[in-house]
Design a protein around this motif. Structure first.
Motif, PDB file in Angstrom:
ATOM      1  N   GLY A 477     -77.579  30.652  61.744  1.00 33.35           N
ATOM      2  CA  GLY A 477     -78.087  30.715  63.102  1.00 33.35           C
ATOM      3  C   GLY A 477     -78.360  29.385  63.759  1.00 33.35           C
ATOM      4  N   PHE A 478     -78.072  28.277  63.074  1.00 31.34           N
ATOM      5  CA  PHE A 478     -78.264  26.964  63.697  1.00 31.34           C
ATOM      6  C   PHE A 478     -77.525  26.896  65.034  1.00 31.34           C
ATOM      7  N   THR A 479     -78.150  26.262  66.034  1.00 31.66           N
ATOM      8  CA  THR A 479     -77.512  26.130  67.344  1.00 31.66           C
ATOM      9  C   THR A 479     -77.554  24.681  67.818  1.00 31.66           C
ATOM     10  N   PHE A 480     -76.516  24.301  68.555  1.00 32.58           N
ATOM     11  CA  PHE A 480     -76.504  22.978  69.181  1.00 32.58           C
ATOM     12  C   PHE A 480     -77.371  22.950  70.436  1.00 32.58           C
ATOM     13  N   GLY A 481     -77.804  24.130  70.907  1.00 25.61           N
ATOM     14  CA  GLY A 481     -78.637  24.189  72.102  1.00 25.61           C
ATOM     15  C   GLY A 481     -77.923  23.609  73.310  1.00 25.61           C
ATOM     16  N   ASP A 482     -78.667  22.892  74.148  1.00 19.01           N
ATOM     17  CA  ASP A 482     -78.050  22.232  75.308  1.00 19.01           C
ATOM     18  C   ASP A 482     -77.674  20.816  74.887  1.00 19.01           C
ATOM     19  N   TRP A 483     -76.593  20.714  74.179  1.00 19.38           N
ATOM     20  CA  TRP A 483     -76.141  19.476  73.530  1.00 19.38           C
ATOM     21  C   TRP A 483     -76.110  18.315  74.516  1.00 19.38           C
ATOM     22  N   LEU A 484     -76.669  17.207  74.110  1.00 20.77           N
ATOM     23  CA  LEU A 484     -76.720  15.980  74.909  1.00 20.77           C
ATOM     24  C   LEU A 484     -77.473  16.164  76.229  1.00 20.77           C
ATOM     25  N   GLN A 485     -78.475  17.038  76.241  1.00 19.05           N
ATOM     26  CA  GLN A 485     -79.304  17.180  77.433  1.00 19.05           C
ATOM     27  C   GLN A 485     -80.143  15.912  77.613  1.00 19.05           C
ATOM     28  N   PRO A 486     -80.031  15.236  78.746  1.00 18.90           N
ATOM     29  CA  PRO A 486     -80.773  13.977  78.936  1.00 18.90           C
ATOM     30  C   PRO A 486     -82.263  14.228  79.093  1.00 18.90           C
ATOM     31  N   VAL A 487     -83.047  13.265  78.616  1.00 13.84           N
ATOM     32  CA  VAL A 487     -84.506  13.406  78.676  1.00 13.84           C
ATOM     33  C   VAL A 487     -85.151  12.341  79.555  1.00 13.84           C
TER      34      VAL A 487
END
Length: 774
Positions: A477-487
């Motif tokens: 179930g690992f996810t990359f999520g919103d990959w490279l989302q800037p912070v």
């Protein structure tokens, strides 16, 4: 014609006499990364044939010659598939190539994707699909078998002294092929052979350098003005044994130094040794690179006569275009086109340059809509989906990339490379885009069982509607999520979407969409079951992620954009949610706060909520992160990272930094569907009917767009003068439209007739002029 591909199991027999051919491997082949080899045979013809057909495939890559003349102009054949599921073959009419008397068929072989390095230096995989390259072919004349591959053929060495997809190619023109070795007939299941499912990779018109100079060591550097998936073709002359070394790079460093550190372990070079017999022309046979710049080193008595870049692609023909009144936006669209071309080489890859070049499913799903606008991508994406389905795990997890080398050669320390939300959802979203654009119901039906397996996998991650992914890479179930989302500023970072929220959002998106697909396929039971499951996810999402004030849990741009775009914001929270969303966007002063999955949703969500001022500001922002920032930095393709090059010209960490990554180019879907206002409709898929609903962003005026569909060409354009909009439409026969007459559009006049607000107006094929005030 050969029958189209259905499945390997349905391919009961091969056409003509191809079924009698055997897979043969050069006995002199020393294995991966060693000297290139060929197989050949000769045959006599009493007279010129009326018709001659060659069917051919290989383990590895091949290039065929009849009487020393190349067969066809397809590149990188037989292409890249999950080779343990199916291998493409090509069919050529070679009538004009045969002659009375002796004829010789020679098949040169390369390592290709089949056995050269795949994956990066920390986990390189060699011989992924097998250790032995080989060829299988049948040459028929007037319907009779003239020559088929079997144990009587001979083999030898080619001038290609080493080759690999990441490696590049070494070529020693002093070597004359000599068939002085035997061949081995190797075990091969011919049920794997299928007709080539996609249009073959082809060359574009070559590009001459736009600039050239010498570096401090005297090596000549060439700038071709465009980053592309391509190779170098050079003309040279000199003494036998003299050589040229060609290196490639996407960028220059801050002081204009040649910089290809981001290629990592991909050597990506060409080395050519001259035969010394006058003018010589060379381009690689079995590799390609991603580059804008080339550096050539001359060694010995050699002269470079000319050098050119030859771009290549499986989708070389444009199917759509859009221009605005802002040159930087037009360049952004052009950059997206080039990134699609560069990465649509047999499969949709993430990048064409470094030691990766893999078919990442997340990149493909966010870009699929744009891909269909810009090029005819139907067959290309269907073929990719077949690879994805073959790589799907027994538990339903969809691979992170396909063809997936890790399925056959697991990377132990990182678990299974499959099952990430936003990536695996490609199995639902790409077929849906194929249906919208081409009316391809068959693609929905072919992929539907895999969709159901994927949805069951998603539910299993946390045994319920809310997905709580593990933090450890590779765990179930690992996810990359919103990959490279800037912070933003790391001293006070902006909020980002949490993995559980991102995963649950996509859990809903794929479940709801699969319910609609089941309805289209006539499966009422599945449609009802999935609709109920989607509603359960919706209710759980609201309970888990919304506060009583209507604020979403992480209050970031990605969460709001995806939630609004997919109707996950309850009606009672709608106005409060709009206010929160607006503030979150305004607080960044137009700077983007989204990554791979949030970016394609951001502008469509703002537009849907009629926040056109914010959509315009975010899109036209020229600071980093922003689309036009990279254009202002001289980009000619789409970058992987928003911050790939800093304002001072310094390079972001080259360990993961591609300058030809199409994912963020998905914004072009918004340009076509919202700014130009051409929306395909599921109830009339394949552009039988469209909705015309242009979002008027004043700074973009004038806007012109065109798109080739099966019925012909759709053209629209709008221009703003004061508060008056002129919107012109040209629809081909077989395409109808409905124009949205919303309250925001005043004094609407269509083809000279006034129209009252509050409804849609049907438009038939032909030209229409629409005027309204905003």
């Amino acid at each position: 014609m050969d029958t189209p591909y259905k499945s390997a199991q349905q391919q009961s027999r091969l056409p003509g006499h191809f079924a009698t051919a055997e897979m043969i491997s050069p006995a002199c082949d020393a294995g991966q990364g060693q000297a290139g080899t060929f197989v050949s045979a000769a045959v006599a013809l009493p007279a010129a044939p009326d018709r001659a057909i060659l069917r051919i495939s290989a383990l590895g890559l091949y290039r065929a010659f009849i009487n020393g003349v190349r067969v066809g102009n397809d590149l990188l054949t037989p292409g890249w598939t999950c080779y343990d599921a199916r291998i493409a073959y090509q069919t050529y009419d070679v009538t004009h190539m045969l002659r009375p008397g002796d004829n010789r068929l020679e098949i040169w072989l390369g390592d290709g994707w089949y056995r050269s390095q795949i994956l990066w230096a920390s986990n390189p995989i060699y011989n992924c699909w097998g250790e032995h390259i080989g060829a299988i072919a049948a040459l028929e004349v007037n319907g009779l078998p003239l020559l088929v591959t079997d144990g009587s053929w001979k083999s030898g060495f080619t001038p290609v002294s080493r080759n690999g997809i990441y490696y590049g190619e070494d070529y020693d023109a002093r070597i004359t092929p000599c068939a002085d070795s035997a061949v081995d007939v190797i075990a091969f299941d011919k049920v794997l052979l299928v007709p080539h499912e996609v249009d073959p990779v082809k060359e574009f018109e070559p590009r001459a350098p736009v600039a050239e100079w010498r570096d401090a060591d005297g090596r000549r550097i060439y700038d071709f003005g465009q980053n592309a998936g391509a190779y170098i073709r050079l003309r040279t002359q000199g003494a036998a044994g003299a050589s040229l070394r060609i290196e490639h790079a996407e960028i220059l460093g801050p002081n204009e130094e040649f910089d290809n550190r981001n290629y990592r372990s991909a050597r990506a070079e060409l080395r050519y040794v001259l035969a010394g017999d006058g003018e010589e022309v060379y381009a690689p046979l079995f590799s390609f690179m991603g580059f804008r710049y080339a550096r050539i080193t001359l060694e010995g008595d050699v002269e470079r006569l000319s050098v050119e870049m030859v771009p290549i692609s499986s989708v070389p023909v444009a199917a759509g275009g859009i221009t605005t009144g802002i040159p930087a936006v037009n360049r952004l669209v052009e950059n997206t086109v080039w990134s699609q071309r560069s990465n649509f080489i047999e499969i949709p890859t993430d990048c064409p340059q470094r030691d990766e070049r893999l078919g990442w499913t997340g990149d493909a799903q966010v870009f699929a809509g744009t891909a269909c606008w810009l090029a005819d991508s139907e067959r290309f994406l269907i073929k990719f989906l077949r690879d994805v389905m073959h790589d799907q795990r027994e538990n339903g997890a969809v691979p992170h990339f396909s063809p997936d080398p890790t399925r056959l050669h697991p990377i132990d320390e990182r678990g299974d490379w499959a099952g990430s939300t936003g990536w695996g959802d490609a199995i639902v979203i790409i077929p849906w885009q194929l249906y919208l654009h081409y009316g391809n119901r068959e693609a929905l039906a072919e992929c539907f069982p895999a969709m159901l397996k994927w949805l069951d996998y998603l539910w299993s991650i946390s045994d319920g509607p809310i997905i709580r992914p593990p933090a450890v890479w590779g765990d179930h179930g690992f996810t990359f999520g919103d990959w490279l989302q800037p912070v933003g500023d790391n001293r006070k970072p902006r909020p980002t979407v949490a993995d559980d929220c991102a995963a649950t959002l996509y859990h809903f998106i794929s479940t709801e969409l699969s319910s609609r697909i089941a309805g289209i396929l006539g499966d009422a039971a599945q449609a009802s079951r999935l609709e109920a499951r989607a509603e359960e996810i919706r209710r759980a999402f609201v309970r888990e992620y919304f506060s009583p004030s209507g604020r979403i849990a992480h209050n970031d741009q990605t969460s709001w954009a995806l939630a609004f775009l997919h109707d996950l914001v309850p009606a009672e929270y709608h106005e409060a949610g709009k206010a929160y969303f607006r503030r979150v966007v305004e607080e960044t002063d137009g700077v983007i706060g989204t990554g791979f999955i949030g970016t394609p949703a951001l502008l469509p969500a703002l537009t849907r909520l009629n926040m056109l001022d914010l959509a315009e500001k975010v899109f036209l922002n020229r600071k980093v992160p922003g689309w036009l920032y990279q254009v202002d930095r001289g980009a000619t393709s789409i970058w992987e990272r928003w911050d790939a090059i800093a304002e001072d010209g310094s390079i972001y960490d080259p360990d993961m930094n591609s300058y030809n990554h199409y994912a963020y180019g998905a914004v072009c879907q918004w340009l076509f569907e919202d700014v130009a206002g051409i929306k395909p409709l599921a109830e009339a898929a394949g552009f039988q009917r469209v909705e015309l609903d242009p979002a008027i962003l004043p700074k973009l005026s004038p806007v012109k767009a065109w798109h080739e569909v099966r019925q012909g060409r759709i053209e629209v354009e709008w221009e703003l003068a004061g508060d008056q909009v002129s919107y012109r439409v040209d629809l081909p026969e077989g395409v109808e439209a409905r124009f949205k007459v919303s309250p925001a559009r005043r004094d609407v006049v269509i083809d000279g007739a006034s129209v009252s607000a509050g409804g849609d107006v049907a438009l038939s094929a032909g030209k229409h002029v629409i005027a309204f005030r905003i």
